[in-house]
Design an enzyme around this catalytic site. Structure first.
Site, short mmCIF file in Angstrom:
data_model
loop_
_atom_site.label_atom_id
_atom_site.label_comp_id
_atom_site.label_asym_id
_atom_site.label_seq_id
_atom_site.Cartn_x
_atom_site.Cartn_y
_atom_site.Cartn_z
N TYR A 137 0.83 -1.21 0.00
CA TYR A 137 0.00 0.00 0.00
C TYR A 137 0.86 1.26 0.00
O TYR A 137 0.37 2.34 -0.30
CB TYR A 137 -0.91 0.04 1.23
N LYS A 184 1.26 -6.50 5.89
CA LYS A 184 1.47 -7.66 5.01
C LYS A 184 2.71 -7.43 4.17
O LYS A 184 3.10 -6.28 3.94
CB LYS A 184 0.26 -7.84 4.08
N HIS A 226 0.79 -11.61 2.07
CA HIS A 226 -0.24 -10.85 1.34
C HIS A 226 -0.94 -11.69 0.26
O HIS A 226 -2.16 -11.64 0.14
CB HIS A 226 0.37 -9.59 0.72
N LEU A 252 -17.72 -4.07 1.65
CA LEU A 252 -18.93 -3.39 1.20
C LEU A 252 -19.09 -3.43 -0.32
O LEU A 252 -19.96 -2.76 -0.89
CB LEU A 252 -18.92 -1.92 1.66
N ILE A 255 -12.99 -4.94 7.30
CA ILE A 255 -12.09 -3.78 7.40
C ILE A 255 -12.43 -2.79 6.29
O ILE A 255 -11.66 -2.61 5.35
CB ILE A 255 -10.61 -4.20 7.37
N LYS A 312 -12.77 0.53 4.13
CA LYS A 312 -11.96 1.74 3.97
C LYS A 312 -12.89 2.93 3.78
O LYS A 312 -13.82 2.88 2.97
CB LYS A 312 -11.02 1.59 2.77
N SER A 313 -12.65 4.00 4.51
CA SER A 313 -13.33 5.26 4.29
C SER A 313 -12.47 6.38 4.83
O SER A 313 -11.74 6.20 5.80
CB SER A 313 -14.70 5.29 4.97
N ARG A 365 -19.04 8.49 7.50
CA ARG A 365 -19.05 7.05 7.19
C ARG A 365 -18.16 6.28 8.15
O ARG A 365 -18.48 5.15 8.54
CB ARG A 365 -18.58 6.82 5.75
N ASN A 413 -19.73 3.24 10.16
CA ASN A 413 -19.17 1.90 10.05
C ASN A 413 -18.86 1.31 11.43
O ASN A 413 -19.14 0.14 11.71
CB ASN A 413 -17.91 1.91 9.20
#
Length: 280
Positions: free
Chosen positions: A56, A81, A114, A195, A234, A236-237, A242, A246
């Site tokens: 990432y 990871k 990963h 999601l 997990i 992401k936002s 949000r 969440n």
């Protein structure tokens, strides 16, 4: 000054007794600057599980956000990871040390392979390297990501069992085959992209109907679908509203009928990344 969070996610106990929050923050594809801001904000709200990865390229930002939040290190469950170039017993040691340096931490709570990269065929050695890190105290738990049953079986055959397997899982991608293996072996199922990716999932009538009945958002309903089955999503936002919604997805219970209707959305997806051929 750090505010007192309104709620913390409940925890699940991993196979080695370590407590892991049952909902966390995904950080892909945030860069360092955004990760630093969002992680600090999320921790201030009450998030205690943060998920990142070497690939990432935001581990430094995640570490900055952790320090900026003021939340004590021991209260945060940090997952990272490593990539396929480190798939050897010694390579994993190097990968872990590099991640710790980028994060600015002395240990990580969960370290994952990963992707299995079976064409390279070194993921078993990678996992053996993680066992050494666990024994050395550099990590508190170890696991896999994107492993299918066949990949996991190679580990089982040597008496090795991951504490967690993080997989692509949502109501469109129910993954019942690998989830069943997890349950048989006591492996916690962690859901990435919980999601869905295109937004269509959150417009499904079964999900919208449940959201209306419970006075919740569609995303909260989907996250509750995950957690009621024991999964650890997990999402992401970067949006503060949000993020809060969440985290606040535990205060209601979907009925058996609602759970079944959402699970019935499962379908074959030819475009889904195949960990037998995709990986980094």
């Amino acid at each position: 000054m750090m505010s007192t969070p309104s709620s913390l996610a409940p925890t699940v106990t991993l196979g080695n007794g370590v407590a892991m929050p049952r909902l966390g923050l995904g950080t892909w594809p945030m860069d360092d600057a955004q990760a630093a801001r969002v992680v600090a904000r999320a921790l201030d709200m009450g998030y205690r599980l943060i998920d990142t990865a070497e690939n990432y390229r935001n581990e430094r930002g995640v570490g900055e956000g952790l320090r900026a939040s003021g939340v004590p290190r021991e209260q945060v469950f940090v997952t990272t990871k490593f990539n396929k170039q480190w798939h050897s017993v010694e390579g994993v040691q190097q990968a872990c040390d590099a991640s710790l340096q980028r994060l600015g931490l002395d240990y990580v709570d969960l370290l994952l392979v990963h992707w299995p990269n079976p064409d390279q065929d070194r993921y078993v050695e990678a996992f053996q390297g993680m066992v050494r890190l666990l024994e050395a105290g550099k990590v508190r738990a170890i696991g896999t990501s994107n492993f299918k049953h066949a990949h996991l079986q190679r580990l089982f055959d040597l008496g090795l069992v991951p504490h967690v397997n993080q997989i692509h899982l949502d109501p469109y991608h129910g993954r019942s085959d690998v989830v069943q293996v997890h349950r048989e072996r006591g492996i916690v199922t962690e859901s990435w992209s919980p999601l869905g990716r295109a937004g269509a999932l959150l417009q499904e009538p079964a999900i919208l109907a449940a959201a209306e009945r419970h006075g919740r958002t569609a995303a909260q309903v989907v996250l509750r679908w995950h957690t009621q089955q024991g999964y650890v999503p997990i999402p992401k936002s970067a949006d503060p509203l949000r993020l809060q919604q969440n985290l606040d997805s535990f205060g209601f219970t979907l009925s058996d009928e609602e759970m079944a209707a959402i699970s019935a959305l499962d379908r074959v997806d030819p475009a889904m990344l195949d960990s037998d051929v995709f990986g980094h």
